[in-house]
Each structure stands twice: as structure tokens, then as C-alpha cells.
Design an enzyme around this catalytic site. Structure first.
Site, PDB file in Angstrom:
ATOM      1  N   CYS A   8       0.836  -1.208   0.000  1.00 32.38           N
ATOM      2  CA  CYS A   8       0.000   0.000   0.000  1.00 32.38           C
ATOM      3  C   CYS A   8       0.875   1.264   0.000  1.00 32.38           C
ATOM      4  O   CYS A   8       1.631   1.478  -0.929  1.00 32.38           O
ATOM      5  CB  CYS A   8      -0.978  -0.030   1.164  1.00 32.38           C
ATOM      6  SG  CYS A   8      -2.366   1.128   0.952  1.00 32.38           S
ATOM      7  N   LYS A  61     -12.112   7.758  -1.371  1.00 33.01           N
ATOM      8  CA  LYS A  61     -11.357   6.620  -0.876  1.00 33.01           C
ATOM      9  C   LYS A  61     -11.722   5.344  -1.626  1.00 33.01           C
ATOM     10  O   LYS A  61     -12.900   5.031  -1.809  1.00 33.01           O
ATOM     11  CB  LYS A  61     -11.621   6.438   0.620  1.00 33.01           C
ATOM     12  CG  LYS A  61     -10.800   5.345   1.275  1.00 33.01           C
ATOM     13  CD  LYS A  61     -11.072   5.285   2.780  1.00 33.01           C
ATOM     14  CE  LYS A  61     -10.203   4.240   3.465  1.00 33.01           C
ATOM     15  NZ  LYS A  61     -10.452   4.191   4.933  1.00 33.01           N
ATOM     16  N   HIS A 107      -4.328  -4.958   0.190  1.00 33.47           N
ATOM     17  CA  HIS A 107      -4.095  -5.504   1.526  1.00 33.47           C
ATOM     18  C   HIS A 107      -4.560  -6.961   1.605  1.00 33.47           C
ATOM     19  O   HIS A 107      -5.538  -7.277   2.301  1.00 33.47           O
ATOM     20  CB  HIS A 107      -4.820  -4.678   2.583  1.00 33.47           C
ATOM     21  CG  HIS A 107      -4.212  -3.339   2.831  1.00 33.47           C
ATOM     22  ND1 HIS A 107      -3.097  -3.159   3.618  1.00 33.47           N
ATOM     23  CD2 HIS A 107      -4.570  -2.100   2.385  1.00 33.47           C
ATOM     24  CE1 HIS A 107      -2.793  -1.877   3.677  1.00 33.47           C
ATOM     25  NE2 HIS A 107      -3.658  -1.207   2.924  1.00 33.47           N
ATOM     26  N   GLU A 167      -3.274  -9.062   3.318  1.00 30.12           N
ATOM     27  CA  GLU A 167      -3.064  -9.511   4.701  1.00 30.12           C
ATOM     28  C   GLU A 167      -4.246  -9.209   5.611  1.00 30.12           C
ATOM     29  O   GLU A 167      -4.336  -9.756   6.724  1.00 30.12           O
ATOM     30  CB  GLU A 167      -1.802  -8.856   5.276  1.00 30.12           C
ATOM     31  CG  GLU A 167      -1.950  -7.430   5.772  1.00 30.12           C
ATOM     32  CD  GLU A 167      -1.906  -6.378   4.675  1.00 30.12           C
ATOM     33  OE1 GLU A 167      -1.931  -5.176   5.006  1.00 30.12           O
ATOM     34  OE2 GLU A 167      -1.856  -6.759   3.486  1.00 30.12           O
TER      35      GLU A 167
END
Length: 306
Positions: A144, A165, A237, A239
Site C-alpha cells: 500500500c 477513498k 491488503h 493480509e
């Protein structure tokens, strides 16, 4: 094989409860093998949650992984438990001064993406780590904002503000089907995104050193690499755990920030429903593929990394 972490690290008990293979330092010292040495520069405000998320994925392979957490000594974290960083982390400056080498290095995202890079209070220290990683880590995975920072540092590629966003779980296509990182992947895979800025794709594509391995129309570049996977840039992301986006959404609502419901996350876009995880398998596969690549390619003697 397990990851090696201190027994006192909060992630130890959480991962043991999930039956993730972890090993304490005293037990590892009695094994006559060389574990992979992986450093994690954890810049996320959710310090312990991020530790658990990354260790969960790094622990799902047949390799023993020796973890070192790095911190920015020039930045005072307001979110880590008291004494946590002093106990479990080593300063990046110390790592550089000691000349430590890693098979793999992970540089996480950070909640500073709307700031110019040079205005981030720890930018000089992080830039030194990014420079140091070129000859001191066999493969560095930037995640990121960490990816945006390294692309800027290495190649001068700017980040671009988004109109709103980018938030939710999005499909991505694979451009490089034979990449070791995508071994076993489906033709399309889902991954969480949560960011206010994006990489300049045209600037990235113009650099012959960089290869765009995965992207999508909605999210732009997802994965770019350089130097035969020694540099890996991930904009999303993988993760994230099942409730990370939910916590971010409710946090922003509570702070009165303009935030849309995360896309493709809650059933029927109903935030009262439990989210459905559809990226977990690919997340485990991606990190296992990365560790396997590092294991196959890194020199046995880490001092030979150049």
C-alpha cells in the site's frame, strides 16, 4: 514449519489459538537448519493487529521463518501498547548500522498517504531503509503506502490523489500468468483495498525496469515488480483479516468522516451483516509463493546478497 517469534509477543497466543505454527526462540536454537530471516517494517497504526495478520500468513508454509520487527526511531507511535515497541522491535537505524541482512523484508502501509512524502516525520529514516534494502534484502515486499513510497524513492513515480477513498474488496486480473507469485492462482482474484491515493500507472509503465503483474479497471495497478521479484509493490491488503475493513468503516463513521460502505464486502451491502471473506485463500497462497521464491533464490550466506 513454524515462524520463530518471542513467546511474550501478543501475536504468539493469538496464532497458537488459530493453530498457526509458531516456535519460540529457545526451541529454535536447538534446530540445525538455517531459517529464512524476514524483517517487517510495521508502520501501521494497528500495531498488534498487523503483526498477527502478517505472521498468520508467513506461518503457513513448510519453512521456518525468523522474524525481526523494525521500527522508525524518529517516530513516536501513539497506538502500540506501552513498552511494546521497545520490547519486540529494533530501530531501523540500528539494523543499518549493524549491517543486518534479510532473505525477505516487508514494508507495510501507513496512514500518511495524503501527506507529501517529505513531510512524513520519519521519511528520511524510511528512505534510508528503502535504499538499504536494495543490497541487504533478497526480496522486499512493499504494501500500500509502503509501495507508493518505495516507487517514489527508487523511480521518482508520484502518487495521485483519488476523488474518494478506494475502499472494499475488488477483483483483479493477472497479467503475468507464469509469475512465481501467482502460482496456483485463479484467473481472477479478490483483494481488499483501502487508500486515498494511487500509483501513476503511465509513469510506472514507462519504466522498463518495472513489470505490472496484476491490475484492474477499478483499482489500477495491484502488483508491480522489478529486478526479478527482488522488488515487489502491492497496492492492496491481502493480509487484512475478516473484520479489518469493518473496523475501518466504523472508525471513520464514528469520527464523522465521509466514508462509503466498503464495496463487495457485506452481504447485500448491509453493514449489519457479517462480512464474507473471499480473499483468504489467495492471501495465504501469495505469501507462501513469496516465501518459496525467497527460499529458492536467496544465497545461503546472507552476506552474499548484493
Amino acid at each position: 514449519m513454524p515462524i520463530k517469534i518471542p513467546r511474550a509477543l501478543p501475536a504468539y497466543n493469538a496464532l497458537r489459538e488459530e493453530r498457526v505454527f509458531v516456535m519460540t526462540e529457545d526451541r529454535a536454537e536447538h534446530q540445525d537448519i538455517r531459517p529464512l530471516k524476514v524483517g517487517i517494517v510495521n508502520l501501521m497504526p494497528t500495531t498488534v493487529d498487523t503483526e498477527i495478520q502478517l505472521l498468520r500468513l508467513l506461518g503457513n508454509s513448510p519453512l521456518q521463518v525468523d522474524i525481526t520487527f523494525l521500527r522508525m526511531g524518529s517516530h513516536e507511535s501513539k497506538n502500540a501498547p506501552p513498552g511494546h515497541l521497545d520490547k519486540f522491535y529494533i530501530s531501523a537505524k540500528e539494523v543499518i548500522s549493524l549491517g543486518m541482512h534479510f532473505d525477505g523484508l516487508i514494508i507495510t502501509g501507513a496512514p500518511v498517504e495524503t501527506l507529501p512524502f517529505e513531510e512524513v516525520d520519519y521519511w528520511d529514516e524510511l528512505a534510508a531503509v528503502i535504499d538499504y534494502s536494495v543490497k541487504s534484502a533478497w526480496s522486499t515486499m512493499h504494501i500500500c503506502w509502503g509501495a507508493q513510497a518505495a516507487l517514489y524513492r527508487h523511480y521518482g513515480i508520484p502518487k495521485q490523489p483519488l476523488a474518494k477513498k478506494l475502499f472494499g474488496v475488488f477483483p483483479h486480473k493477472i497479467n503475468e500468468r507464469h509469475s512465481p507469485l501467482f502460482r496456483g492462482f485463479d484467473d481472477e482474484f479478490l483483494a481488499p483495498q483501502s487508500r486515498h491515493t494511487s500509483c501513476d500507472r503511465d509513469a510506472l509503465a514507462a519504466r522498463p525496469e518495472l513489470t505490472i503483474q496484476s491490475e484492474s479497471v477499478e483499482t489500477g495497478v495491484f502488483l508491480a515488480t522489478a529486478r526479478d521479484l527482488r522488488e515487489i509493490y502491492v497496492t492492496g491488503h491481502l493480509e487484512y483479516d475478516s473484520l479489518t475493513l469493518d473496523r475501518e468503516y466504523r472508525r471513520d463513521l464514528g469520527q464523522g468522516k465521509p466514508i462509503a460502505i466498503p464495496r463487495n464486502y457485506y452481504p447485500g451491502d448491509d453493514a449489519s451483516q457479517a462480512p464474507v471473506v473471499r480473499w483468504r485463500a489467495h492471501a495465504h497462497l501469495f505469501f507462501s509463493n513469496w516465501l518459496n521464491y525467497v527460499y529458492q533464490e536467496t544465497p545461503f550466506n546472507l552476506d552474499d546478497i548484493k
